[in-house]
Structures are given as structure tokens and as C-alpha cells.
Scaffold this active site. Structure first.
Site, PDB file in Angstrom:
ATOM      1  N   GLU A  62      -0.739  -9.299  -0.288  1.00 34.52           N
ATOM      2  CA  GLU A  62      -2.173  -9.538  -0.052  1.00 34.52           C
ATOM      3  C   GLU A  62      -2.946  -9.626  -1.366  1.00 34.52           C
ATOM      4  O   GLU A  62      -3.904 -10.390  -1.485  1.00 34.52           O
ATOM      5  CB  GLU A  62      -2.734  -8.421   0.839  1.00 34.52           C
ATOM      6  CG  GLU A  62      -2.181  -8.501   2.255  1.00 34.52           C
ATOM      7  CD  GLU A  62      -2.487  -7.270   3.093  1.00 34.52           C
ATOM      8  OE1 GLU A  62      -2.118  -6.160   2.670  1.00 34.52           O
ATOM      9  OE2 GLU A  62      -3.112  -7.404   4.150  1.00 34.52           O
ATOM     10  N   ALA A  89       0.868  -1.170   0.000  1.00 34.26           N
ATOM     11  CA  ALA A  89       0.000   0.000   0.000  1.00 34.26           C
ATOM     12  C   ALA A  89       0.909   1.226   0.000  1.00 34.26           C
ATOM     13  O   ALA A  89       2.071   1.146   0.430  1.00 34.26           O
ATOM     14  CB  ALA A  89      -0.890  -0.014   1.232  1.00 34.26           C
ATOM     15  N   GLU A 100       4.556  -5.084   7.214  1.00 32.90           N
ATOM     16  CA  GLU A 100       3.834  -4.000   7.881  1.00 32.90           C
ATOM     17  C   GLU A 100       4.355  -3.686   9.279  1.00 32.90           C
ATOM     18  O   GLU A 100       4.379  -2.532   9.701  1.00 32.90           O
ATOM     19  CB  GLU A 100       2.330  -4.333   7.959  1.00 32.90           C
ATOM     20  CG  GLU A 100       1.584  -4.209   6.641  1.00 32.90           C
ATOM     21  CD  GLU A 100       1.627  -5.482   5.798  1.00 32.90           C
ATOM     22  OE1 GLU A 100       2.433  -6.391   6.093  1.00 32.90           O
ATOM     23  OE2 GLU A 100       0.851  -5.558   4.838  1.00 32.90           O
ATOM     24  N   GLY A 121       0.544  -4.925   0.917  1.00 33.05           N
ATOM     25  CA  GLY A 121      -0.671  -5.008   0.099  1.00 33.05           C
ATOM     26  C   GLY A 121      -0.441  -5.749  -1.209  1.00 33.05           C
ATOM     27  O   GLY A 121      -1.376  -6.320  -1.777  1.00 33.05           O
TER      28      GLY A 121
HETATM   29  N1  CO8 Z   1       4.571   3.159  -0.926  1.00 33.91           N
HETATM   30  C1  CO8 Z   1       4.948   4.310  -1.471  1.00 33.91           C
HETATM   31  N2  CO8 Z   1       6.090   4.435  -2.185  1.00 33.91           N
HETATM   32  C2  CO8 Z   1       6.863   3.351  -2.312  1.00 33.91           C
HETATM   33  C3  CO8 Z   1       6.496   2.107  -1.763  1.00 33.91           C
HETATM   34  C4  CO8 Z   1       5.284   2.023  -1.040  1.00 33.91           C
HETATM   35  N3  CO8 Z   1       4.833   0.868  -0.490  1.00 33.91           N
HETATM   36  N4  CO8 Z   1       7.474   1.218  -2.042  1.00 33.91           N
HETATM   37  C5  CO8 Z   1       8.389   1.881  -2.759  1.00 33.91           C
HETATM   38  N5  CO8 Z   1       8.037   3.166  -2.921  1.00 33.91           N
HETATM   39  C6  CO8 Z   1       8.757   4.220  -3.629  1.00 33.91           C
HETATM   40  C7  CO8 Z   1       9.975   4.674  -2.838  1.00 33.91           C
HETATM   41  O1  CO8 Z   1       9.615   5.621  -1.862  1.00 33.91           O
HETATM   42  C8  CO8 Z   1      10.842   5.266  -3.934  1.00 33.91           C
HETATM   43  O2  CO8 Z   1      10.363   6.531  -4.252  1.00 33.91           O
HETATM   44  P1  CO8 Z   1      11.421   7.732  -4.528  1.00 33.91           P
HETATM   45  O3  CO8 Z   1      12.213   7.285  -5.720  1.00 33.91           O
HETATM   46  O4  CO8 Z   1      10.542   8.900  -4.793  1.00 33.91           O
HETATM   47  O5  CO8 Z   1      12.265   7.842  -3.304  1.00 33.91           O
HETATM   48  C9  CO8 Z   1      10.538   4.361  -5.148  1.00 33.91           C
HETATM   49  O6  CO8 Z   1       9.295   3.711  -4.840  1.00 33.91           O
HETATM   50  C10 CO8 Z   1      11.591   3.292  -5.347  1.00 33.91           C
HETATM   51  O7  CO8 Z   1      11.742   2.590  -4.122  1.00 33.91           O
HETATM   52  P2  CO8 Z   1      13.177   2.388  -3.421  1.00 33.91           P
HETATM   53  O8  CO8 Z   1      14.107   3.481  -3.792  1.00 33.91           O
HETATM   54  O9  CO8 Z   1      12.919   2.162  -1.971  1.00 33.91           O
HETATM   55  O10 CO8 Z   1      13.634   1.036  -4.142  1.00 33.91           O
HETATM   56  P3  CO8 Z   1      14.631  -0.051  -3.552  1.00 33.91           P
HETATM   57  O11 CO8 Z   1      14.949  -0.963  -4.685  1.00 33.91           O
HETATM   58  O12 CO8 Z   1      15.744   0.558  -2.819  1.00 33.91           O
HETATM   59  O13 CO8 Z   1      13.736  -0.869  -2.464  1.00 33.91           O
HETATM   60  C11 CO8 Z   1      11.762  -1.962  -1.691  1.00 33.91           C
HETATM   61  C12 CO8 Z   1      12.618  -1.589  -2.907  1.00 33.91           C
HETATM   62  C13 CO8 Z   1      12.554  -2.946  -0.808  1.00 33.91           C
HETATM   63  C14 CO8 Z   1      10.491  -2.614  -2.179  1.00 33.91           C
HETATM   64  C15 CO8 Z   1      11.469  -0.696  -0.870  1.00 33.91           C
HETATM   65  O14 CO8 Z   1      10.938   0.291  -1.753  1.00 33.91           O
HETATM   66  C16 CO8 Z   1      10.473  -0.904   0.228  1.00 33.91           C
HETATM   67  O15 CO8 Z   1      10.814  -1.419   1.280  1.00 33.91           O
HETATM   68  N6  CO8 Z   1       9.205  -0.468   0.005  1.00 33.91           N
HETATM   69  C17 CO8 Z   1       8.157  -0.553   1.012  1.00 33.91           C
HETATM   70  C18 CO8 Z   1       7.669  -1.960   1.160  1.00 33.91           C
HETATM   71  C19 CO8 Z   1       6.615  -2.030   2.224  1.00 33.91           C
HETATM   72  O16 CO8 Z   1       6.873  -1.762   3.398  1.00 33.91           O
HETATM   73  N7  CO8 Z   1       5.402  -2.404   1.841  1.00 33.91           N
HETATM   74  C20 CO8 Z   1       4.309  -2.548   2.766  1.00 33.91           C
HETATM   75  C21 CO8 Z   1       3.567  -1.268   2.896  1.00 33.91           C
HETATM   76  S1  CO8 Z   1       2.315  -1.343   4.160  1.00 33.91           S
HETATM   77  C22 CO8 Z   1       1.050  -2.166   3.435  1.00 33.91           C
HETATM   78  O17 CO8 Z   1       1.117  -2.604   2.319  1.00 33.91           O
HETATM   79  C23 CO8 Z   1      -0.184  -2.329   4.268  1.00 33.91           C
HETATM   80  C24 CO8 Z   1      -1.358  -2.873   3.469  1.00 33.91           C
HETATM   81  C25 CO8 Z   1      -2.621  -2.728   4.240  1.00 33.91           C
HETATM   82  C26 CO8 Z   1      -3.013  -1.302   4.361  1.00 33.91           C
HETATM   83  C27 CO8 Z   1      -4.169  -1.115   5.266  1.00 33.91           C
HETATM   84  C28 CO8 Z   1      -4.652   0.325   5.210  1.00 33.91           C
HETATM   85  C29 CO8 Z   1      -4.827   0.969   6.512  1.00 33.91           C
END
Ligand code: CO8
Length: 265
Positions: free
Chosen positions: A119, A71, A139, A116
Site C-alpha cells: 500500500e 503493518a 491481509e 501495508g
Molecule cells: N509485522 C511484524 N513483524 C513482522 C512482520 C510484520 N508485518 N513481518 C515480519 N516480521 C518479523 C517476524 O515476526 C520476524 O520476527 P522474529 O525474528 O522476532 O521472529 C522477523 O520479522 C523476520 O521475519 P521472518 O522470520 O518471518 O522472515 P522470513 O524470511 O521467514 O519471511 C515474510 C518473510 C514472508 C515477509 C514473513 O515475515 C511474513 O509473511 N511477514 C508478514 C507479511 C504480512 O502478512 N504482511 C501484511 C500485514 S497486514 C497489513 O499490512 C495490513 C495493513 C493495513 C492495516 C490496517 C490497520 C487496521
């Protein structure tokens, strides 16, 4: 839309024969799920023009790096309690709609499927993984729990203890392990995972459409029903097949030693 995004659709939909392909496309955010993506996915699930006569849906992420990286954390960061409940509800409704489509839904996981994104794969019937696929429920690293069905569907897919470990630890699961624990069906390394998913969808398109729908109904009921109720449902759906032209055609074709020509009726 976030800064830097264009007006390109966040979910591209395409028909290839009887296969619908949905591609989640937010390249600046590794295809993270925001309200626009959820709305577009929800709209696709009720798009009669798109789904008419379709045999299967394939979902993938744009680009080589991510299926869906979760998400959208930026969008979630400002939520209050009611906003979080509403966002989780929105996601759950859309994933329920996807899971509830009468035809099989196949995830072609081409990179990160986190939070997400994982999921989303759990709402799909079948999951194919590219060699670079990474699954996980990270998460807790953000101080929250899965909210788009993860705690419930993950238990059903991989069992309580494995689901607990993945949710508690936020550990990433690579493609081979995903297959070993039942998060994915197989790793596809000889062709692009999307092509393999479309080929699987085409294989499904070639068999009796009504029977596939009834199989999906019965298999999914097994997650919720006790064995006795599930077997009763199976018996009734099996009987229902005998009211269809597909059953008559399928069996006549076998006996006539010719390929079946199903109409889906
Ligand atoms: N949300 C928003 N932006 C994201 C997300 C995300 N989940 N994942 C990546 N991005 C963005 C980064 O911020 C980055 O943006 P920018 O270039 O502007 O800085 C761009 O995508 C590229 O990402 P990275 O530079 O971080 O790329 P890496 O190759 O270094 O890393 C990863 C890749 C490991 C996937 C890393 O991006 C990461 O850890 N992302 C987050 C993963 C995560 O924690 N996902 C779970 C989110 S919580 C969730 O899904 C809950 C679902 C239920 C919600 C319920 C609602 C209340």
C-alpha cells in the site's frame, strides 16, 4: 518501539542534492509499519527543512530483505474495533500526505512489499523494483482486509479484476510480474535499486520544477475525475505554466540552443 529495538530512528531521512531519501528501518521486523514509523513518515511529509527546494522523494527499506513487510502484526493483534479504525485512519492520513506531496515520490522496493508495504508503494508516483522485490496484499491470510488504502489505490493502479484477485488470494507477485501488471515501473538489476531511484529523481530534478508539480497534479486528478473535468484541469494547468519564469526560460533555452536553467518559479 518493540523489545530488541534501539533508539535509532525508525525512518532515516537524508538529502542528496535535491533528492530526499527516506529509509524505513526496523530491522527486527522487516521494517513493518507501527505507529512510530507512521508518525515519522507523517512528520517527514511536513518537514519544511527537509523538503525545502527538494525535487523528489525516494522511499526505501533498510537492509537487503524488505522494503516494508506490512503493518506490524504484533501491534495490530491486540486492537479492538475502535483501535483498528484509528490505526487504519492513521495510516491512510500519512499515505494521503505522502501521495499529496507536490513533488514526485519514488519507491525503491528492495525486497518484501507486503500488505501495508504494498500500500505504501501505491501511494508513491513511481515504483522501481529490485530483482528480489515481492508485492502482495496478504491481509486475508490474517483474517483482515487491506486498511491503508490498498483496496482503493490497487484498483486504480492495476484495474479492478487484478486488484480483486490479489486481495482475495493473498498471492505474492514477483518483480517481473509486478512490472507486467503495472505495480512497478521496471526491474532494476544492473545497480542497487536505491541508486536507480535516486538517478530517476535526479533526472526529474533537471527539468522544469513547476511543470513537474503541475504534471503530478493533473496525472493524479485523472484517477478521480471524469475525462471532461480532467481535460479542463489540464487546460487550466497548461495555461498556468505561461505565468511562470520556468516556461519562459525553458522555451528561450530551446530556441537559443542552450541548456535551460530553471528557478522553479
Ligand atoms: N509485522 C511484524 N513483524 C513482522 C512482520 C510484520 N508485518 N513481518 C515480519 N516480521 C518479523 C517476524 O515476526 C520476524 O520476527 P522474529 O525474528 O522476532 O521472529 C522477523 O520479522 C523476520 O521475519 P521472518 O522470520 O518471518 O522472515 P522470513 O524470511 O521467514 O519471511 C515474510 C518473510 C514472508 C515477509 C514473513 O515475515 C511474513 O509473511 N511477514 C508478514 C507479511 C504480512 O502478512 N504482511 C501484511 C500485514 S497486514 C497489513 O499490512 C495490513 C495493513 C493495513 C492495516 C490496517 C490497520 C487496521
Amino acid at each position: 518501539m518493540t523489545p530488541g529495538e534501539t533508539a535509532e530512528p525508525v525512518v532515516r531521512s537524508e538529502r542528496r542534492g535535491r533528492v530526499v531519501i527516506l529509509t524505513i528501518s526496523r530491522p527486527n521486523a522487516l521494517n513493518a509499519l507501527n505507529a512510530d514509523v507512521l508518525d515519522a513518515l507523517g512528520a517527514a511529509c511536513v518537514d519544511e527543512g527537509l523538503l525545502d527546494g527538494a525535487a523528489a522523494v525516494v522511499i526505501t527499506g533498510a537492509g537487503p530483505k524488505a522494503f516494508v513487510a506490512g503493518a506490524d502484526i504484533a501491534a495490530m493483534s491486540a486492537l479492538d474495533v475502535e483501535g483498528a479504525r484509528a490505526f487504519a485512519h492513521r495510516g491512510q492520513v500519512v499515505f494521503d500526505a505522502l501521495a499529496g506531496l507536490p513533488i514526485p515520490v519514488i519507491a525503491a522496493v528492495n525486497g518484501f512489499a507486503l500488505g501495508g508495504g504494498c500500500e505504501l508503494t501505491l501511494a508513491c508516483d513511481l515504483v522501481l523494483a529490485a530483482p528480489n522485490a515481492v508485492f502482495g496484499q496478504p491481509e486475508v491470510k490474517l483474517g483482515v482486509i487491506p486498511g491503508f488504502g490498498g483496496t482503493q489505490r490497487l484498483v486504480r493502479r492495476v484495474g479492478t479484476m487484478r486488484a480483486a484477485e490479489l486481495c482475495f488470494s493473498a498471492r505474492n507477485v514477483k518483480a517481473e510480474e509486478a512490472v507486467a501488471i503495472g505495480l512497478a515501473l521496471r526491474v532494476v538489476s544492473d545497480v542497487p535499486v536505491l541508486d536507480a531511484a535516486v538517478a530517476l529523481a535526479e533526472q526529474i530534478a533537471a527539468v522544469g520544477p513547476v511543470a513537474v508539480r503541475l504534471c503530478k497534479q493533473a496525472v493524479n486528478a485523472a484517477n478521480d475525475a471524469d475525462l471532461r473535468s480532467g481535460l479542463l484541469l489540464e487546460r487550466d494547468l497548461f495555461a498556468l505554466c505561461f505565468s511562470t519564469a520556468d516556461q519562459k526560460e525553458g522555451m528561450a533555452a530551446f530556441l537559443g540552443k542552450r541548456p535551460a536553467s530553471f528557478t522553479g518559479n
